[in-house]
Design an enzyme around this catalytic site. Sequence first.
Site, PDB file in Angstrom:
ATOM      1  N   ASP A   1      -2.027   4.057  -4.511  1.00 17.28           N
ATOM      2  CA  ASP A   1      -2.759   3.172  -3.609  1.00 17.28           C
ATOM      3  C   ASP A   1      -2.154   1.770  -3.519  1.00 17.28           C
ATOM      4  O   ASP A   1      -1.845   1.288  -2.437  1.00 17.28           O
ATOM      5  CB  ASP A   1      -4.236   3.072  -4.005  1.00 17.28           C
ATOM      6  CG  ASP A   1      -5.046   2.386  -2.923  1.00 17.28           C
ATOM      7  OD1 ASP A   1      -4.915   2.784  -1.745  1.00 17.28           O
ATOM      8  OD2 ASP A   1      -5.790   1.439  -3.233  1.00 17.28           O
TER       9      ASP A   1
ATOM     10  N   ARG B   1      18.304  15.062  12.087  1.00 16.26           N
ATOM     11  CA  ARG B   1      18.476  16.425  11.568  1.00 16.26           C
ATOM     12  C   ARG B   1      19.738  16.581  10.729  1.00 16.26           C
ATOM     13  O   ARG B   1      19.895  17.578  10.023  1.00 16.26           O
ATOM     14  CB  ARG B   1      18.499  17.427  12.729  1.00 16.26           C
ATOM     15  CG  ARG B   1      17.211  17.412  13.558  1.00 16.26           C
ATOM     16  CD  ARG B   1      17.237  18.435  14.660  1.00 16.26           C
ATOM     17  NE  ARG B   1      17.336  19.808  14.140  1.00 16.26           N
ATOM     18  CZ  ARG B   1      17.372  20.881  14.913  1.00 16.26           C
ATOM     19  NH1 ARG B   1      17.341  20.753  16.239  1.00 16.26           N
ATOM     20  NH2 ARG B   1      17.455  22.086  14.384  1.00 16.26           N
TER      21      ARG B   1
ATOM     22  N   LYS C   1      -0.419  10.939   1.072  1.00 18.50           N
ATOM     23  CA  LYS C   1       0.491  10.407   0.036  1.00 18.50           C
ATOM     24  C   LYS C   1       0.033  10.818  -1.369  1.00 18.50           C
ATOM     25  O   LYS C   1       0.832  11.287  -2.178  1.00 18.50           O
ATOM     26  CB  LYS C   1       0.560   8.875   0.140  1.00 18.50           C
ATOM     27  CG  LYS C   1       1.099   8.358   1.450  1.00 18.50           C
ATOM     28  CD  LYS C   1       1.251   6.845   1.453  1.00 18.50           C
ATOM     29  CE  LYS C   1      -0.078   6.121   1.336  1.00 18.50           C
ATOM     30  NZ  LYS C   1      -0.964   6.345   2.502  1.00 18.50           N
ATOM     31  N   SER C   2      -1.264  10.636  -1.641  1.00 16.04           N
ATOM     32  CA  SER C   2      -1.771  10.958  -2.979  1.00 16.04           C
ATOM     33  C   SER C   2      -1.720  12.461  -3.243  1.00 16.04           C
ATOM     34  O   SER C   2      -1.385  12.891  -4.361  1.00 16.04           O
ATOM     35  CB  SER C   2      -3.204  10.441  -3.142  1.00 16.04           C
ATOM     36  OG  SER C   2      -3.248   9.028  -3.067  1.00 16.04           O
TER      37      SER C   2
ATOM     38  N   HIS D   1       0.857  -1.182   0.000  1.00 16.96           N
ATOM     39  CA  HIS D   1       0.000   0.000   0.000  1.00 16.96           C
ATOM     40  C   HIS D   1       0.892   1.230   0.000  1.00 16.96           C
ATOM     41  O   HIS D   1       1.719   1.415   0.900  1.00 16.96           O
ATOM     42  CB  HIS D   1      -0.892  -0.002   1.236  1.00 16.96           C
ATOM     43  CG  HIS D   1      -1.690   1.257   1.397  1.00 16.96           C
ATOM     44  ND1 HIS D   1      -2.680   1.637   0.512  1.00 16.96           N
ATOM     45  CD2 HIS D   1      -1.637   2.237   2.336  1.00 16.96           C
ATOM     46  CE1 HIS D   1      -3.197   2.783   0.890  1.00 16.96           C
ATOM     47  NE2 HIS D   1      -2.575   3.175   2.004  1.00 16.96           N
TER      48      HIS D   1
END
Length: 312
Positions: free
Chosen positions: A181, A247, A163-164, A142
């Site tokens: 997806d 960092r 994410k999309s 996924h």
Amino acid sequence: MPSKYSVKLKTIVAEHDLKPLHTSADYDTRVLTVADVNRPALQLAGFYNYFDPKRLQIIGRVESTYLELKTEAERRVSFEELMKYDISALVLCHGAAAFPECLEMAEKYDRNVFTTSEDTSDFLADVISSLHTHLAPRTTVHGVLVEVHGEGVLLTGDSGIGKSETALELIKRGHRLIADDAVDIRRVGKDSLIGSAPELIRYYMELRGIGVVDVRHLYGVGSVKPESAIDLVVNMEIWDDQKAYDRLGLTNETQDILGVTVPSVTIPVRPGRNLAVILELAAMNNRQKKMGYNAAETLTANHDYAIDEGIL
């Protein structure tokens, strides 16, 4: 070793433009499950120890020249011994005409025989590469796969984390979508992964509040790509104030996918962060590292030198 995946023989025949000399009754359903091939020189000479009939059998100039030295009766015996095995197919290279005894035994035992005009070495390289691709170990994850500055970036994280939306912003900035997806991943080499989208949802994206969109039709063919190598995994997670994030970049995180170690980074998400720009930077930084330059290590080395020299 046989793969748990298979590819139809007719698919390989079509990909390599093989000309049929004889096809078996089960040709349409015949499958290949072994990525290795075999040149049956020893078998034609009568040695069948460790012979694997599941492999694609290939006859080149060496085997053809050897067979030409034999009598008709000897060739018949050689081909009959070979065809008795349930071989997947026999391919003759260099456009060589099949010996009559070969076709006779192919008809008798109902075996597949093809010819190609390709040189034996070229055909071997092409067909092995093709078989390894079709039979490669695979998994589905996924996530979202995008190509950013030539780097295949796999975005992972919980549903709804963005994410999309991040991928959409990258597409608007000129990068390309491979899969949204669900990402099908294949291991095509010892250290190589290829990602693509399932055929049914290829080039589609799902955006909450909008629905499903066709990226290729909205943004053009330059905004999508059928498949891409996976060079970097980006794990997106909600910003946690109690967590110490890297960092400097001195810690080299990795993720194991199908036995391949892939560089990875964790990107904390919170309002106001321009994730598309950050991912562009992550992709370029990953490419720099592959080319031998690590900014964090260089900065640390300069810092240590300054301390040693009393500059700091």
